[in-house]
Design a protein around this motif. Structure first.
Motif, PDB file in Angstrom:
ATOM      1  N   LYS A 491      30.217  34.641  -7.792  1.00  0.00           N
ATOM      2  CA  LYS A 491      29.650  35.924  -7.713  1.00  0.00           C
ATOM      3  C   LYS A 491      30.890  36.733  -8.240  1.00  0.00           C
ATOM      4  CE  LYS A 491      28.178  37.812  -4.676  1.00  0.00           C
ATOM      5  NZ  LYS A 491      26.160  37.565  -4.059  1.00  0.00           N
ATOM      6  N   LEU A 492      31.356  36.030  -8.759  1.00  0.00           N
ATOM      7  CA  LEU A 492      31.844  37.888  -9.958  1.00  0.00           C
ATOM      8  C   LEU A 492      31.665  38.067 -11.294  1.00  0.00           C
ATOM      9  CD1 LEU A 492      34.510  39.983 -10.509  1.00  0.00           C
ATOM     10  CD2 LEU A 492      36.003  38.014 -10.437  1.00  0.00           C
ATOM     11  N   PHE A 493      30.938  36.533 -12.002  1.00  0.00           N
ATOM     12  CA  PHE A 493      30.725  36.210 -13.358  1.00  0.00           C
ATOM     13  C   PHE A 493      29.249  37.683 -12.474  1.00  0.00           C
ATOM     14  CE2 PHE A 493      33.422  33.258 -15.294  1.00  0.00           C
ATOM     15  CZ  PHE A 493      32.975  33.804 -16.286  1.00  0.00           C
ATOM     16  N   GLU A 501      32.676  46.918 -15.014  1.00  0.00           N
ATOM     17  CA  GLU A 501      34.365  47.092 -14.452  1.00  0.00           C
ATOM     18  C   GLU A 501      34.718  45.684 -13.685  1.00  0.00           C
ATOM     19  OE1 GLU A 501      32.112  49.831 -11.366  1.00  0.00           O
ATOM     20  OE2 GLU A 501      31.793  49.214 -13.711  1.00  0.00           O
ATOM     21  N   LEU A 502      33.380  44.943 -13.224  1.00  0.00           N
ATOM     22  CA  LEU A 502      34.636  43.564 -12.696  1.00  0.00           C
ATOM     23  C   LEU A 502      34.131  42.729 -13.780  1.00  0.00           C
ATOM     24  CD1 LEU A 502      31.774  43.736  -9.727  1.00  0.00           C
ATOM     25  CD2 LEU A 502      34.179  43.864  -9.872  1.00  0.00           C
ATOM     26  N   LYS A 503      34.890  42.621 -14.722  1.00  0.00           N
ATOM     27  CA  LYS A 503      34.879  42.049 -15.682  1.00  0.00           C
ATOM     28  C   LYS A 503      36.153  40.613 -15.476  1.00  0.00           C
ATOM     29  CE  LYS A 503      37.608  44.947 -18.561  1.00  0.00           C
ATOM     30  NZ  LYS A 503      38.127  45.070 -20.340  1.00  0.00           N
ATOM     31  N   PHE A 509      40.660  32.788 -13.186  1.00  0.00           N
ATOM     32  CA  PHE A 509      40.640  31.486 -13.770  1.00  0.00           C
ATOM     33  C   PHE A 509      42.273  30.590 -13.116  1.00  0.00           C
ATOM     34  CE2 PHE A 509      38.002  33.344 -16.411  1.00  0.00           C
ATOM     35  CZ  PHE A 509      36.055  31.868 -16.378  1.00  0.00           C
ATOM     36  N   ASN A 510      42.825  30.812 -13.092  1.00  0.00           N
ATOM     37  CA  ASN A 510      44.936  30.778 -13.013  1.00  0.00           C
ATOM     38  C   ASN A 510      44.188  31.221 -11.340  1.00  0.00           C
ATOM     39  OD1 ASN A 510      45.365  30.786 -15.485  1.00  0.00           O
ATOM     40  ND2 ASN A 510      45.998  32.143 -15.366  1.00  0.00           N
ATOM     41  N   ILE A 511      44.073  31.253 -11.218  1.00  0.00           N
ATOM     42  CA  ILE A 511      43.731  30.668  -9.328  1.00  0.00           C
ATOM     43  C   ILE A 511      43.041  29.583  -8.691  1.00  0.00           C
ATOM     44  CG2 ILE A 511      43.431  32.334  -6.973  1.00  0.00           C
ATOM     45  CD1 ILE A 511      44.597  35.409  -7.805  1.00  0.00           C
ATOM     46  N   VAL A 547      33.860  33.064 -22.657  1.00  0.00           N
ATOM     47  CA  VAL A 547      34.030  34.250 -21.197  1.00  0.00           C
ATOM     48  C   VAL A 547      34.784  35.684 -22.611  1.00  0.00           C
ATOM     49  CG1 VAL A 547      35.755  35.007 -19.621  1.00  0.00           C
ATOM     50  CG2 VAL A 547      34.921  32.965 -19.803  1.00  0.00           C
ATOM     51  N   ARG A 548      34.697  36.523 -22.988  1.00  0.00           N
ATOM     52  CA  ARG A 548      34.233  37.479 -23.717  1.00  0.00           C
ATOM     53  C   ARG A 548      35.682  37.989 -23.453  1.00  0.00           C
ATOM     54  NH1 ARG A 548      28.941  39.608 -27.121  1.00  0.00           N
ATOM     55  NH2 ARG A 548      28.275  37.163 -26.735  1.00  0.00           N
ATOM     56  N   THR A 549      35.821  38.529 -22.143  1.00  0.00           N
ATOM     57  CA  THR A 549      37.257  39.449 -21.065  1.00  0.00           C
ATOM     58  C   THR A 549      38.602  38.554 -21.149  1.00  0.00           C
ATOM     59  OG1 THR A 549      35.875  38.413 -19.338  1.00  0.00           O
ATOM     60  CG2 THR A 549      35.438  40.743 -20.393  1.00  0.00           C
ATOM     61  N   CYS A 550      38.414  37.222 -21.514  1.00  0.00           N
ATOM     62  CA  CYS A 550      39.936  36.606 -21.695  1.00  0.00           C
ATOM     63  C   CYS A 550      39.736  35.307 -21.697  1.00  0.00           C
ATOM     64  CB  CYS A 550      40.108  37.113 -20.539  1.00  0.00           C
ATOM     65  SG  CYS A 550      39.085  35.917 -19.166  1.00  0.00           S
TER      66      CYS A 550
END
Length: 685
Positions: A491-493, A501-503, A509-511, A547-550
């Motif tokens: 849903k976040l994606f 700003e919701l990247k 991912f860790n959670i 995933v480009r943001t992290c």
């Protein structure tokens, strides 16, 4: 026509000269100065009630208090630097080039009076440009501003020596020296910048009288050396008494600067010293010398600095004692001694105290505010919510926080002028549910996030999602928590495609991996198998680079090893095989951190670990010795971010952000941060 034009020109010229003689700026000049981020302070001109520098500082104090009432205050000391930027300048003293062209046009060299006036206007224009160049460099935090300010000041000193007495209003030596001091205070990274500023202050005394602003800037430069800041402050008071009575400290800014230098040390002795100085000033104000009342301004902001100093060392009792003293003095001098600022500091002190009673005490202070007629703002409510979210010893802490939030929502709907809940308000309650042991935590947090997504009033941010993910990961009764966590990440994606700003962050991912890792225990094998599949696909997605943001970090690999340890049976050959694959990838990425090294023996055998180690470490392992993380090859842990490296990376990213998004105009006080707001950055996750 020529005669008419000449008469009009002479009338305009004389009128302009008269206005300049009276220091009355034209409306055009005022409009120009509204857009210039700094105005030179004409500290040598005496105004009614004290020197103009003191009057200007008093005006800025009023602006600061207005900003405080609007909830825009902060207590980290940045407000001092911001206000001093504006105080160094005053609009009457300079004239841009384009504004004097008409006055020097057609200056007749045969007319000595007009020729002299034109030359003086040209000099004034040149001086304006020189000072503005220095100001622009200071605004850009350019270290060249120090050298530029020094050169400019020396040039003005030369002009001062050449000028006649009647030209005094065209020689801004005080302003040049103040800019030089501000350049050192704001751009120098030297540990001795306080000494450098004081050297300039001493040089200034040889050519002109330092103003209150001059001393205040030098005190600010000594912010890391409170003893020196205090020495300069009391030198200013002594100078006022014995040398220059015009140095009247009618603003709290100077007092705040010296108190802040002590408060930021974060020790018990520094807090007590700041408190002692404040009490000494209060006693000094109550006395009179030769019938003249001593005037050192202390405001709510002054008291809040000392209260915050006690808050930093966890002395909440002293914070409340100072608040109670101000309440007892309220109205005695015909003015209110207690306002929202002081209550906010006291409530925030409880919020950061880690005391199990923090929530109930903060709520009691909020109720006291309402009963005494002090209006709470959104910072007040967020601090109370923060206090409840950190009252981990209270089983109903999250429910109490949500109750206060619901009351705030109802009040804001009925009264548009009331404090409006923001994203921080909701995130704080979500964090409270993430710390709650109650079984309803998942449902309550999920409902709140769903409301934020649907209503967009306020909209959720990345911390809203990570907080709810954390609630899911900690649940001990929900067998589908891995599935729900992955669905929330998806849903976040989806939302991030519309809102950048919701990247997704690596924390999210860790959670999810952590939720999968703890889906074992009392749950059946079907749940474990599904959780393992989700964990593998989530880890693969993150490591693939899609995933480009992290990108993965050491916690990612540590959680993945925890997944293998908890979800794959010990007798399965897949356990060791997958464990070795993950470990080799971790070594390749240089992300072998403490969590990885501690979890590794639970996934693979001792012999398998030896196959990865260098020969010297194999001997230590076989002899029964302990191999610590620092003993491992540097290449294995080269990309692990320690606490110090995380701070360094944060500073670099903040600097890049500041460089790419510089404001077009300086605000008197920046937005809330530090003590003023409670936000959750995911650090606790």
């Amino acid at each position: 026509m020529k005669v008419i034009f000449f008469i009009m020109f002479m009338f305009f010229l004389n009128l302009s000269s008269y206005a300049n003689a009276l220091f009355l700026p034209s409306p055009f000049l005022s409009r120009i100065w509204d857009n210039i981020p700094a105005i030179i302070c004409k500290s040598s001109v005496q105004e009614e009630g004290g020197s103009s520098s003191s009057v200007a500082m008093n005006n800025k104090r009023l602006q600061l208090e207005t900003a405080n009432e609007e909830g825009k205050n902060n207590y980290d000391g940045n407000f001092l630097s911001q206000i001093l930027d504006d105080l160094i300048f005053q609009e009457n003293d300079m004239m841009p080039v384009e504004n004097i062209n008409d006055q020097i046009y057609n200056a007749d060299e045969l007319d000595p009076e007009r020729s002299s006036r034109a030359q003086r206007l040209k000099l004034k224009s040149k001086r304006y440009n020189m000072l503005k160049d220095v100001t622009d460099l200071i605004d850009a935090r350019d270290k060249k501003s120090i050298e530029k300010a020094m050169t400019t000041t020396k040039k003005f000193i030369e002009w001062n020596e050449e000028a006649l007495d009647e030209d005094v209003d065209y020689k801004p030596i005080v302003q040049a020296f103040n800019l030089w001091l501000q350049a050192i205070s704001k751009t120098s990274t030297s540990a001795k910048k306080g000494e450098e500023a004081e050297a300039v202050l001493n040089e200034m005394k040889k050519h002109c009288a330092p103003t209150v602003i001059s001393y205040t800037i030098a005190i600010t430069a000594y912010s890391d050396f409170p003893q020196q800041a205090e020495r300069l402050f009391f030198e200013l008071l002594e100078r006022q008494q014995s040398v220059d009575p015009s140095l009247v400290i009618t603003s709290s800014i100077t007092t705040d600067a010296v108190l802040h230098s002590w408060a930021k040390q974060g020790t018990e002795k520094s807090a007590e010293r700041a408190h002692m100085i404040l009490e000494r000033l209060e006693q000094w104000k109550a006395t009179a010398v030769d019938g003249v009342q001593n005037n050192v301004e202390t405001t709510s902001h002054t008291y809040s600095i000392v209260m915050h100093a006690y808050s930093k060392i966890g002395n909440v009792q002293q914070v409340e004692a100072m608040l109670a003293k101000r309440i007892a003095e309220d109205g005695k001098l015909g003015e209110s001694m207690v306002d929202t600022i002081l209550y906010n500091v006291a409530i925030k002190a409880w919020a950061v105290s880690k005391n199990p009673l923090a929530g109930s005490r903060a709520t009691a202070l909020l109720q006291q505010m309402k009963e005494t007629g002090v209006e709470p703002d959104i910072i007040t409510y967020n601090s109370v919510l923060s206090a409840w979210s950190k009252s981990s010893g209270h089983i109903n802490a999250a429910a109490e926080a949500e109750k206060i939030l619901q009351e705030l929502i109802v009040t804001s709907k009925l009264n548009p002028d009331a404090p409006q809940p923001n994203t921080i308000s909701y995130n704080t309650v979500l964090h409270a549910w993430s710390q709650s042991p109650q079984d309803i935590a998942v449902q309550r947090a999920s409902n709140m996030l769903e409301y934020m997504i649907r209503s967009q009033d306020p909209p959720p941010d990345i911390y809203s999602f990570t907080s709810v993910l954390n609630v899911l990961a900690k649940s001990k009764v929900d067998p589908d928590k891995a599935v729900k966590a992955r669905m929330l990440l998806d849903k976040l994606f989806q939302l991030s495609e519309r809102k950048k700003e919701l990247k997704p962050s690596v924390i999210a991912f860790n959670i999810v991996l952590n939720a999968c890792a703890f889906s074992g225990g009392s749950f059946d094998e079907t749940v474990k198998k599904r959780a393992l599949q989700i964990a593998v696909s989530t880890f693969s997605q993150l490591r693939s680079g899609s995933v480009r943001t992290c990108a993965p970090d050491d916690a990612t690999y540590g959680n993945m090893l925890k997944v293998i340890s908890n979800l794959i049976p010990r007798q399965s050959h897949q356990r060791g095989k997958l464990g070795m694959t993950i470990m080799r990838q971790c070594m390749e990425d240089g992300l072998v951190g403490d969590m990885v090294w501690k979890e590794l023996p639970n996934c693979i055998t001792k012999k398998a670990i030896e196959s990865l180690l260098p020969k010297p470490l194999i001997e230590i392992n076989r002899s029964g010795g302990s191999i610590e993380l620092v003993d491992l090859p540097r290449s294995w842990r080269r990309n692990v971010k320690t606490k110090a490296r995380r701070k360094q990376s944060f500073r670099k990213n903040k600097t890049r952000k500041d460089e790419t998004s510089k404001p077009t105009a300086r605000s008197v006080v920046k937005g809330p941060r530090g003590i003023t707001e409670a936000s959750w950055t995911g650090k606790e996750l």
